[in-house]
Design a protein around this motif. Structure first.
Motif, PDB file in Angstrom:
ATOM      1  N   LEU A 307       0.812  -1.216   0.000  1.00  0.00           N
ATOM      2  CA  LEU A 307       0.000   0.000   0.000  1.00  0.00           C
ATOM      3  C   LEU A 307       0.843   1.263   0.000  1.00  0.00           C
ATOM      4  O   LEU A 307       0.412   2.315  -0.482  1.00  0.00           O
ATOM      5  CB  LEU A 307      -0.922   0.002   1.226  1.00  0.00           C
ATOM      6  CG  LEU A 307      -2.125  -0.949   1.173  1.00  0.00           C
ATOM      7  CD1 LEU A 307      -2.810  -0.990   2.524  1.00  0.00           C
ATOM      8  CD2 LEU A 307      -3.099  -0.523   0.091  1.00  0.00           C
ATOM      9  N   LYS A 308       2.040   1.201   0.552  1.00  0.00           N
ATOM     10  CA  LYS A 308       2.885   2.385   0.618  1.00  0.00           C
ATOM     11  C   LYS A 308       3.232   2.879  -0.785  1.00  0.00           C
ATOM     12  O   LYS A 308       3.559   2.101  -1.674  1.00  0.00           O
ATOM     13  CB  LYS A 308       4.163   2.087   1.403  1.00  0.00           C
ATOM     14  CG  LYS A 308       3.915   1.912   2.906  1.00  0.00           C
ATOM     15  CD  LYS A 308       5.209   1.874   3.683  1.00  0.00           C
ATOM     16  CE  LYS A 308       4.940   1.861   5.178  1.00  0.00           C
ATOM     17  NZ  LYS A 308       6.191   1.865   5.981  1.00  0.00           N
ATOM     18  N   THR A 309       3.163   4.187  -0.970  1.00  0.00           N
ATOM     19  CA  THR A 309       3.415   4.786  -2.278  1.00  0.00           C
ATOM     20  C   THR A 309       4.894   4.725  -2.636  1.00  0.00           C
ATOM     21  O   THR A 309       5.757   5.072  -1.824  1.00  0.00           O
ATOM     22  CB  THR A 309       2.934   6.248  -2.294  1.00  0.00           C
ATOM     23  OG1 THR A 309       1.538   6.283  -1.982  1.00  0.00           O
ATOM     24  CG2 THR A 309       3.156   6.868  -3.667  1.00  0.00           C
ATOM     25  N   GLY A 317       7.107   5.330 -20.382  1.00  0.00           N
ATOM     26  CA  GLY A 317       8.374   5.878 -19.931  1.00  0.00           C
ATOM     27  C   GLY A 317       8.261   7.120 -19.076  1.00  0.00           C
ATOM     28  O   GLY A 317       9.281   7.752 -18.763  1.00  0.00           O
ATOM     29  N   LYS A 318       7.060   7.487 -18.654  1.00  0.00           N
ATOM     30  CA  LYS A 318       6.843   8.689 -17.852  1.00  0.00           C
ATOM     31  C   LYS A 318       6.970   8.379 -16.359  1.00  0.00           C
ATOM     32  O   LYS A 318       6.510   7.335 -15.892  1.00  0.00           O
ATOM     33  CB  LYS A 318       5.464   9.282 -18.133  1.00  0.00           C
ATOM     34  CG  LYS A 318       5.208   9.629 -19.604  1.00  0.00           C
ATOM     35  CD  LYS A 318       6.122  10.734 -20.086  1.00  0.00           C
ATOM     36  CE  LYS A 318       5.774  11.139 -21.524  1.00  0.00           C
ATOM     37  NZ  LYS A 318       6.669  12.223 -22.017  1.00  0.00           N
ATOM     38  N   ASN A 319       7.581   9.313 -15.610  1.00  0.00           N
ATOM     39  CA  ASN A 319       7.681   9.160 -14.164  1.00  0.00           C
ATOM     40  C   ASN A 319       6.305   9.257 -13.518  1.00  0.00           C
ATOM     41  O   ASN A 319       5.469  10.072 -13.914  1.00  0.00           O
ATOM     42  CB  ASN A 319       8.594  10.232 -13.568  1.00  0.00           C
ATOM     43  CG  ASN A 319      10.040  10.035 -13.954  1.00  0.00           C
ATOM     44  OD1 ASN A 319      10.519   8.906 -14.010  1.00  0.00           O
ATOM     45  ND2 ASN A 319      10.748  11.123 -14.209  1.00  0.00           N
ATOM     46  N   THR A 320       6.076   8.436 -12.517  1.00  0.00           N
ATOM     47  CA  THR A 320       4.808   8.453 -11.793  1.00  0.00           C
ATOM     48  C   THR A 320       5.024   7.812 -10.427  1.00  0.00           C
ATOM     49  O   THR A 320       6.153   7.520 -10.029  1.00  0.00           O
ATOM     50  CB  THR A 320       3.712   7.715 -12.592  1.00  0.00           C
ATOM     51  OG1 THR A 320       2.460   7.868 -11.918  1.00  0.00           O
ATOM     52  CG2 THR A 320       4.026   6.246 -12.765  1.00  0.00           C
ATOM     53  N   SER A 321       3.959   7.595  -9.697  1.00  0.00           N
ATOM     54  CA  SER A 321       4.027   6.915  -8.403  1.00  0.00           C
ATOM     55  C   SER A 321       2.934   5.853  -8.361  1.00  0.00           C
ATOM     56  O   SER A 321       1.986   5.880  -9.158  1.00  0.00           O
ATOM     57  CB  SER A 321       3.862   7.901  -7.249  1.00  0.00           C
ATOM     58  OG  SER A 321       2.605   8.560  -7.326  1.00  0.00           O
ATOM     59  N   ILE A 322       3.060   4.937  -7.420  1.00  0.00           N
ATOM     60  CA  ILE A 322       2.115   3.822  -7.385  1.00  0.00           C
ATOM     61  C   ILE A 322       1.873   3.364  -5.954  1.00  0.00           C
ATOM     62  O   ILE A 322       2.784   3.343  -5.118  1.00  0.00           O
ATOM     63  CB  ILE A 322       2.628   2.645  -8.252  1.00  0.00           C
ATOM     64  CG1 ILE A 322       1.569   1.547  -8.384  1.00  0.00           C
ATOM     65  CG2 ILE A 322       3.932   2.080  -7.689  1.00  0.00           C
ATOM     66  CD1 ILE A 322       1.932   0.478  -9.403  1.00  0.00           C
ATOM     67  N   SER A 323       0.628   3.024  -5.672  1.00  0.00           N
ATOM     68  CA  SER A 323       0.225   2.369  -4.434  1.00  0.00           C
ATOM     69  C   SER A 323      -0.673   1.216  -4.850  1.00  0.00           C
ATOM     70  O   SER A 323      -1.686   1.425  -5.509  1.00  0.00           O
ATOM     71  CB  SER A 323      -0.537   3.330  -3.511  1.00  0.00           C
ATOM     72  OG  SER A 323      -1.052   2.636  -2.392  1.00  0.00           O
ATOM     73  N   VAL A 324      -0.300   0.009  -4.495  1.00  0.00           N
ATOM     74  CA  VAL A 324      -1.005  -1.173  -4.980  1.00  0.00           C
ATOM     75  C   VAL A 324      -2.078  -1.601  -3.988  1.00  0.00           C
ATOM     76  O   VAL A 324      -1.774  -2.013  -2.867  1.00  0.00           O
ATOM     77  CB  VAL A 324      -0.034  -2.339  -5.245  1.00  0.00           C
ATOM     78  CG1 VAL A 324      -0.790  -3.522  -5.843  1.00  0.00           C
ATOM     79  CG2 VAL A 324       1.084  -1.905  -6.176  1.00  0.00           C
TER      80      VAL A 324
END
Length: 360
Positions: A307-309, A317-324
């Motif tokens: 869950l942690k981002t 190829g774009k920068n992003t963030s993720i929380s599953v």
């Protein structure tokens, strides 16, 4: 995709994806006249199936296996055995928000670079859902080994370390391993592990584990000294399991810290019975089984879906963030125990059949 088959004489091929209609396997090379029914396989699958405690993924799968071929009147026929397990509780919608993003630590990025396809439905073929098929194949291997080697053959596995917390393997008790949610062999650690893993889960994180598998009743002589060493095939089998990052045979990496006299397993003869003073070799010398207990352990990394981002990139190829989000094991190593048992059983049977073919 190639390389979906494992083994040389006793071989199995797995197929299917995590969120597809079904998964399954085809086993080739199983000897005839081995008593086998679906319950023999089901009892092993039940050890691995998800949703059995709050410490594993809450995906609910019965993992009910069907035998489609290779068994007649309760016995194997010597022809290919085909097995199928239907998927029941897929929730692909949980992944739609991240369908274009690569989950750090997962195989998303490398699969996309290799095949050009982003199967976001739980990882598709790279999902550990595939390991149910391995457990099914391993159940058959166990049945054959029990028939060929008799009651002296026994295989058992357990989690010996959960995250930063180990256990005392001197307290190993087979009777409690499948009676607690951690496959822990040391009764004194169960409550401690429970408190620890609850904290990990509450924090939205995950932890790794170390699993140890032991096999007794294996005769001396299995394996070959050069390109089909028993220990190299065991290591390959364990490394093929999802999330495994390291394997030890016997003392393994720790043998580098021992002196020559401490590492050597002294041998004596007592009334025509060979006695080994120790078992740093893990039951294998020069790639060939010695008749001692075979001991293999492997390390499983922390679950990558948390869950942690975290920072990542998308398939453009774009920068992003993720929380599953969704349903994930806080420690995938727990359910790796029956998978490890299955893979070791398949390797041992494969080598047993090869040994019989060459040496009688």
């Amino acid at each position: 995709m190639s390389f979906n088959t494992f083994g040389k004489v006793f071989r199995f091929t797995t197929w299917g994806e995590s969120h597809g209609t079904a998964i399954g396997c085809i086993i080739d090379g199983c000897p005839p006249l081995i008593q086998l029914n679906e319950q023999d396989i089901q009892k092993e699958l039940n050890k691995r199936k998800p949703g059995q405690s709050k410490f594993t993924t809450q995906r609910k799968e019965s993992d009910k296996v069907q035998i489609l071929s290779g068994v007649f009147e309760g016995k194997t026929t010597g022809t290919p055995i085909s097995l199928i397990i239907y998927n029941e509780d897929m929730r692909s919608k949980d992944y739609k928000d991240i369908k274009d993003k690569f989950r750090p630590g997962h195989a998303d990025f490398t699969y996309f670079k290799k095949y050009g396809i982003r199967d976001y439905r739980g990882g598709g073929r790279s999902s550990a859902r595939e390991t149910a098929s391995r457990v099914a194949a391993g159940a058959i291997a166990k049945k054959v080994l029990e028939k060929k080697l008799g009651k002296k053959y026994k295989i058992s596995g357990a989690v010996t370390q959960l995250g930063i917390l180990g256990c005392d393997t001197k307290n190993w008790d087979d009777k409690i391993i499948y009676k607690n949610p951690f496959f822990c062999p040391d009764k004194s650690m169960i409550k401690i592990w429970e408190k620890y893993l609850l904290g990990v889960r509450k924090a939205g994180s995950s932890c790794g584990a170390v699993i140890e598998i032991r096999a007794n009743g294996i005769p001396a002589g299995l394996g070959a000294p050069i390109y089909s060493k028993l220990d190299s095939d065991i290591a390959s089998a364990m490394m093929s399991i999802n999330a495994v990052k390291g394997v030890n045979i016997g003392s393994g990496m720790n043998s580098a810290t021992l002196s020559g006299e401490d590492n050597s397993d002294e041998i004596s003869n007592n009334r025509n019975k060979l006695i080994f003073k120790s078992n740093n070799a893990g039951g294998i010398l020069g790639g060939i089984s010695s008749g001692q207990e075979i001991v293999v352990s492997f390390a499983v990394k922390p679950t990558s879906s948390i869950l942690k981002t975290k920072k990542t990139i998308n398939k453009f190829g774009k920068n992003t963030s993720i929380s599953v989000k969704g349903r994930h094991d806080p420690c995938v190593g727990i359910r790796a125990v029956p998978v490890g048992e299955a893979m070791l059983s398949c390797v041992l049977l494969d080598h047993y059949l090869m040994h019989k073919a060459q040496c009688g």
